[in-house]
Scaffold this motif. Sequence first.
Motif, mmCIF file in Angstrom:
data_model
loop_
_atom_site.group_PDB
_atom_site.id
_atom_site.type_symbol
_atom_site.label_atom_id
_atom_site.label_comp_id
_atom_site.label_asym_id
_atom_site.label_seq_id
_atom_site.Cartn_x
_atom_site.Cartn_y
_atom_site.Cartn_z
ATOM 1 N N VAL A 93 1.086 -1.326 -0.113
ATOM 2 C CA VAL A 93 0.014 0.020 -0.168
ATOM 3 C C VAL A 93 0.833 1.184 0.039
ATOM 4 C CG1 VAL A 93 -1.534 1.375 1.574
ATOM 5 C CG2 VAL A 93 -1.917 -0.975 1.082
ATOM 6 N N ALA A 94 1.954 1.296 0.973
ATOM 7 C CA ALA A 94 2.624 2.634 0.999
ATOM 8 C C ALA A 94 3.449 2.600 -0.162
ATOM 9 C CB ALA A 94 3.671 2.302 2.334
ATOM 10 N N SER A 95 4.001 1.838 -0.941
ATOM 11 C CA SER A 95 4.868 2.185 -2.382
ATOM 12 C C SER A 95 3.821 2.452 -3.201
ATOM 13 C CB SER A 95 5.787 1.203 -2.141
ATOM 14 O OG SER A 95 5.269 -0.323 -2.211
ATOM 15 N N SER A 96 2.689 2.136 -3.318
ATOM 16 C CA SER A 96 1.952 2.244 -4.373
ATOM 17 C C SER A 96 2.278 3.668 -5.320
ATOM 18 C CB SER A 96 0.436 2.272 -4.424
ATOM 19 O OG SER A 96 -0.169 3.228 -3.354
ATOM 20 N N GLU A 97 2.493 4.954 -4.585
ATOM 21 C CA GLU A 97 2.560 6.113 -5.347
ATOM 22 C C GLU A 97 3.976 6.241 -5.747
ATOM 23 O OE1 GLU A 97 0.533 8.420 -2.432
ATOM 24 O OE2 GLU A 97 -1.403 8.356 -3.396
ATOM 25 N N ILE A 98 4.894 5.855 -4.477
ATOM 26 C CA ILE A 98 6.146 6.218 -4.873
ATOM 27 C C ILE A 98 6.713 5.356 -6.157
ATOM 28 C CG2 ILE A 98 7.469 4.371 -3.782
ATOM 29 C CD1 ILE A 98 8.586 6.838 -2.194
ATOM 30 N N LEU A 99 6.150 4.299 -6.315
ATOM 31 C CA LEU A 99 6.515 3.549 -7.670
ATOM 32 C C LEU A 99 6.175 4.449 -8.914
ATOM 33 C CD1 LEU A 99 5.892 0.091 -6.623
ATOM 34 C CD2 LEU A 99 7.798 0.919 -6.848
ATOM 35 N N GLN A 100 4.946 5.018 -8.781
ATOM 36 C CA GLN A 100 4.491 5.828 -9.685
ATOM 37 C C GLN A 100 5.344 6.772 -10.207
ATOM 38 O OE1 GLN A 100 1.590 5.028 -10.859
ATOM 39 N NE2 GLN A 100 1.487 6.503 -12.590
ATOM 40 N N SER A 101 5.959 7.631 -9.061
ATOM 41 C CA SER A 101 6.868 8.848 -9.366
ATOM 42 C C SER A 101 8.271 8.271 -9.597
ATOM 43 C CB SER A 101 7.144 9.613 -8.069
ATOM 44 O OG SER A 101 7.670 8.687 -6.879
ATOM 45 N N PHE A 102 8.597 6.856 -9.378
ATOM 46 C CA PHE A 102 9.859 6.366 -10.154
ATOM 47 C C PHE A 102 9.655 5.826 -11.145
ATOM 48 C CE2 PHE A 102 11.525 5.328 -5.108
ATOM 49 C CZ PHE A 102 11.816 6.694 -4.836
ATOM 50 N N HIS A 103 8.582 5.979 -11.545
ATOM 51 C CA HIS A 103 8.254 5.021 -13.100
ATOM 52 C C HIS A 103 8.815 3.669 -13.249
ATOM 53 C CE1 HIS A 103 7.714 9.120 -13.957
ATOM 54 N NE2 HIS A 103 8.851 9.311 -13.707
ATOM 55 N N LEU A 104 8.466 2.860 -12.086
ATOM 56 C CA LEU A 104 8.955 1.447 -12.059
ATOM 57 C C LEU A 104 7.732 0.540 -12.090
ATOM 58 C CD1 LEU A 104 11.364 2.012 -9.067
ATOM 59 C CD2 LEU A 104 11.899 1.400 -11.591
#
Lengths: 488, 635, 101, 510
Positions: D90-101
């Motif tokens: 749950v926590a990393s769903s948005e951060i992956l978005q910003s990392f384009h991964l």
Amino acid sequence: MNELILVIVALPLIAAVIASLVHEKSAKSISIIGSAIACLLSILGITTGGTIDRGFHHVFNAPWLPKLGLMFSFGLDGMSSLLVLLTTFLTVIAVIVIPAPKNAVRAYYLSILVAGALTNVAFASLNILLFYIAFEAALIPVLIAIGMFGGGDRSKAAIQFFVFTVIGSLLLLSAIIGLRIATGTFDYLTLKDLVAAGAVDPSLLRWFAIASFIAFATKAAVVPLHAWLGRAYINTPTGMLLLLSGAMAKLGVYGLIRFTLPLGGDFAESLVPLIVTLGAVSVVYGAFVAAAQTDIKAVIAFSSISHMGYIVIGAVVGDDAARSGSVLQMLNHGITTGALFICCDFISRYRGSRQVTALGGIWSDSPLFSRLLLLFTFSSVALPLTNGFVGEFLILLGAFHKFPYQTAIASAGAIGSAVYMLWMIQRSIYGGSKSDASKVISLGVSERSVLLALALMIIGIGVAPSPLLAIASDNGHKVGAAMQPEVK
Amino acid sequence: MSTILWLVPLIPLIGAIINGTIGSKLGERLSSGIAILSVIGAFIAAIAVVGGVSSSPGHFVESNAVAWMSVPGTPLSIPFSFHVDPLNGGMLLVITGVGALIHIYSASYMHGDKGYSRYFAYLNLFVFFMAVLVMAGNLPLLFVGWEGVGLASYLLIGFWQEKWSATQAAKKAFIVNRIGDVALLIAMFMLYREFKTLNLYGDSGILTQLTASSTFHVETGVATAIALLLFGGAAGKSAQLPLFVWLPDAMEGPTPVSALIHAATMVTAGIYLVCRFHLLFEMSPLAMQVVAWTGGLTALVAACAGVAQWDIKKVLAYSTVSQLGLMFVACGCGAFTAAMFHVTTHAFFKALLFLGAGAVIHALHGEQDMRKMGGLASKIKSTHLLVLIGTIAIAGIPPLAGFWSKDEILLAAFDHNRPVYGLAAATSALTAFYMWRMYMLTFQGSSRVDEHTAHHLHHPDTRIVLPLAILGILSVIAGFMNAPAVGLHFYSDWLAPVIPSPEHSHNSGLVMGISVVVALVASAMSVAKYKSFTVGTGAKSSPVFAFFASALRFDDLYAAIVVKPLTAAAAWSNLSVERNGARGLLRLGHSSVDFVGKSVRRWQSGIVGDYILSMAICLIVIVSVVLIAGTRGGN
Amino acid sequence: MSIPLNYYIVLSMILFSLGIAGVTTRRNPILIFMSIELMLNAVNLSLIAFGRYLGDAGGQMLTIFVMAVAAAEVSVGLGILIAIFRTKDNVDVDVLNGLKG
Amino acid sequence: MNFGDIHAAGAPILMAVGGCVVLLTDLASKRSDTRKFGTFLAILFCIASMLCSYTLGGQLRTAFSNGIAVEGLVVTMQILLAAIAAVTIVASSEILQSFHLPKGEYRALILLASAGAMVLVQSLDLVNAFVGIEIMSVAFYVLAGYRRAQAASEEAGAKYFLMGAFVSAILLFGIALIYGSVGLAMKANGLELPQGYSFTNIVTISKAIHQVPGFGTSPLFLLGAVMLIGSLMFKAGVAPFHMVAPDVYQGAPAPIAGFLATTSKVAAFTILMRFFTILAGADTGAAINVVVIGLALLSIIVGNTGAANQKSIKRLFGYSSVAHGGYIVLGLLASLGTESQAAAITAVTFYIVAYAITTIGSFAVVAWLGKDGEDADAISAYRGLGKRNLGAAITLGIFLLSLSGIPLTVGFLTKLGVFMALLSAGGTWVAVVALIGSAIGLYAYLRVISEMFFVDSTQQETSSTDGASKLVAVSAATLVIVMGVFPSQALLPSFEASVTAPPVSGDEVK
């Protein structure tokens, strides 16, 4: 009713929560209401109501972590009821008199009310782990207050204050746990009976005596452990400083009377000469350092080391009169030093500086303020018919027959206090009046009434201390007549 | 009767409170009126009390005890209780009587001062504390009065608080007094330890236990220690040798204050204390010697200083110190009655002289330097006449009061302690010399007053002259209260129940003769020397004169051996102990944590090879340790 | 039993320590892999020896597991290392010292 | 292979299946935005696994021919691991978005790693443990280096791989030696294998230790045991095998670092707990105990001093994890010595749970404050945060206070638990050193709090982009406070029930 203490503690907390939610303007009034009611109730606390259990009244028990042995157990005796009253009283004054910093009004009142409530929990708790938790948790609001609203190098002051005090209290924690393992309980009263009955092995009690002495001496700023006080007091905002110097410093001495001596077994008795000597050294050392300060807040801060020296001597010397005097002196020091810090805050606010060289001419500009300040100064110098004298006299009188030399040194400290206080007053109040309007210290109605109330208490206790002394003498140390000078 | 006892201190207290709070709104007439009436009221009450004392069988009047400090569960309970007997009865009359006169005097003297009501509030406060001190039934209450008068003198000396020198003198006075007070405090504790009570009178009181010394033996060592500590307290309050430096500086305050506090009442508290504990002092000969010698030396030193002063009030200040020295000489030689008699007479003529000097200063619009006075006799005749009476009295020329009281002291010194008698005789000679010098410089000789002030000289009004007149009369007749040579010993009989009157000494005639001759010769020399005095010629700027002028450089001595080291100690403790020591400890903790932290961070070099290498090494080390310990431990 | 058990154990220990030496001294990641494989195989050897000596199939079963796991590990490891050293010219493990302190 | 066995191993199986399913759905769906659906699916599997292990209840059961043993402790840990996986996803769903991964592989790797950890947690046989560790570790290597574009993450991944591979070789050698020494000792003393147990089974080992005289101190077994403990210490990040923690946690993206820190610690300490219980009985225990206590104290000192005046906050959390690893080991050893083993293990379990929540929360805050692809690593970036983003500052403040063990936070209760265990086991001097360590740690954490609140800064207002990690951080913070004040209501009963029977020891086996 038994839940009295719970209400006294809970009221400021509820007020704090409401104040932090509501608009800034009404935050102050809510805080005042909450703490004022708590203060009135704590007056009720002095009367011996509710269930009585082994010398403590208003006893209240509720489970918190039964498996761990941590219980919400409160109880008041004469000494703790006075100190709870002092804490709530100082909270009310701190909220009324000192204006909150512009940018974080709510956080400021929150920190003061929470600090006051937690200190009260510590004073009223009969479970030593609960005492420890309150003892250490009360540091957090102070840490935040110093850090966010403090003076110049506030971050260094906040860290040093917090780490130094916590190290002391960690030792206390280890000692408390040692007791828990040996006796299986954190409950103070059962522990006290067990130790009295000699059911606890002495080496453990020895460690408890040492560890608790270090923790409480750090809190009461006895000389070798006072390093945090100078920088911390100077950088603490005055509102929190009233609580820190007025109520929390007394937690240290309260701890000595309540825990170290009764639970420390006979090793604690052998520590007494050392503590009395350190007390005397604190008196003289505090006077010397105070004399060398140019910032009036620093002078008052270091004078507290000197006053705490007296209180510590009175607390541990084992003489009933001295101990009652010491408890009363805790109250007096809270009132007098609190008043001095408030005046100091006014001076720095209206005159823009606390440096003695930049002050002067207040006597002719603001007559009422300077006369009150003079009265507070003389109370701090322990002039007879003021509250300072009663406490100091009883402490020294009681301590003399067992420790004549230390007492002589301590009473010489009275000269020191005259030197630095009058030197400060002379340079800050008297002198030519540089009276441009902005600098005239004009007291509002609330400020005037608070200062007058403090002045009345100073004279009142000075002239008629007996009722308070009667309450103060109930401090759990019914020592046999042997300790008294035997009356022919 | 016991309720009137409460009135003596309470009326001035009420006066002080009124003046202190709403005084400034009352206007000068009303506020001074209240102050004067309250002191007169106290005086009347005092007379009634003294009447009661003389009529009561046990020669004392006691008030009911109101609880003050009492700790339940301990024998300690200190009440507010007053006890008046002939000793403090006499002093009470002097305090309230002279006090009333000085209140009347200052009503006019302080006219126009913006702190008018505040001044009277302080003055009334002083009378209240002095009354409490004298009438206290137990030591803590005495201590309340003791420090109370210290507070009042601090407030009054520093009354003109704009002047830096005034507030400096006030601070100095309070601190030096405090040193004495601490000695008294410690004496109290020792007394409590010995006698288990702090009450002076009553069946278990300290003094009653002392009188019945047969049942209660105090080894001389302890008695000496307590006596010396008491004397230390007295020395602080009555400005004796080590602690006299504050009195000359106290002249910064208004002149009536010097008259009341630094001449008539407060400074005599020390003698009252010593006389009150005369039984204790008599127990230790060493203490008596110390008191006598300190008194003698102080008298001589102060007299020498007095000779070389140009400020009229400084002359009188040093004269007071010198006369107090003589009183302590009397106490030291066992003649406590003589000391108390000299206290009384000294109060009258010293107050007269101070008020006279005040009138002179007032007339010259604040000029205090005698080099700018002279020839005032013709201009302010009444003041001149009364000051003349005062000068004759203090110079010890019969038949005025000074002669009789000083003679008894010299007699006692002659009998008991011949070397101290020498000091006392020299002092009385010098006293005569500098008093006449003061009189000649101010009233006789050519007028050195600049024409502006001389032109509109300020003639003192009746409210100034009346007190002077009364004091003048008292200075004349007071001597006959106790002139044994002429068969009058009313005063010693009055004190008899408290202090046994001294036995008749056979060589009183010889001593009286010497002192008369000494007084007359010294006066004549002084008059001759200062008859035609002009500023240029008179001022012999010889080094001895300068040395005396600066009070034998005691101030510089104290600055060097007391003030400088203490300030250095304060600076040292603040700098090296507080900054480097205590906070250094914190920095030490901080840096040691950093050191270990740095080595840990260096160990974390970032290179995988190093990590794996160190892991391998650690593993090997652990394996070897466990193997060695395991196998050896196992079998 | 021609060759006593502890010969095998000593041999596998020698191989194992050679592997450790290889890992710690070499700087080329591929060679480090090979050293790790050497260590794993040393362990396999000792497992087989123990299994055979104890007459228990556990040893062989574990060896097969080891081989499977080693294969997975190497494939992932090579993937990571190639990703890193694609951009850098020389292949040296000590280059990876960005994170330290 | 009856249904009971599958049910016992249900939790890891579900997670593994979940991983594969997530991977396949990601491949199947063309639409790039499968974030919502993929996350939901992963969480569904986590919840399923939690339910499956919860239904196992507290009493002891072994399965897969005694390969795995499931009991209260294991159930709790499995639930915790599943929760950690769910929260991280749950926590990393948005951060992956910003990392384009790519998100599919990420969730699969998280689930698989968690599955590996669960296998390790419930393993009774060392072989199972080895397999579990390897599954978990390989997934960790990839996760650590997941953000290929960023050099730091790459480097973290590579380092983690190299060290991990080396340590797994050592682990394996340990297992081999233990296998051999147990077999030889049993054969020499004529004891035959207990029915249905293999040589590498912990039960057999404890039987060998208890029944074969002198076995505990035989060099072969000691060497094997030390190697095994050493490699587990590496996984738990205890000094001197702690070097991996600071570098990898700084390199890896914040939520992943949180996941790595908590999952490896939970798994490693559970198996260590099981291994130490059997060692405690043997006379070898004394020697190993002393050494391990030494390691624990070393890691407390290294962890706390290393954290003092750190420049990067993730590295600070790395060192703090080393220190807390030390405390857990101390709690572990002290608790095994005392007769009230169950209560002591409850305390250690509570410590592990509390530590997991705090760490996840802390790294979530770091992720929350990250912007345009960089998570806020430098402590100087936190200067004056109190004024700019009060919510984040208070949340991080709570975590720091909890890490330093200040009352009214869960950290205090854990510290209290460890000290009580230590002092009741008589380790007064060890307690004093631990005390000093926690004081040093306090100093380190306070410096960060002072950076945030006590120093005013000129940096401008930061817009918080990352809603999910904000949610995770705030809920973790409230949990830390709630557990600090009312732990009994919050969590303890579940432990109580779960740890009725201590881990299996050899004696009741025939």
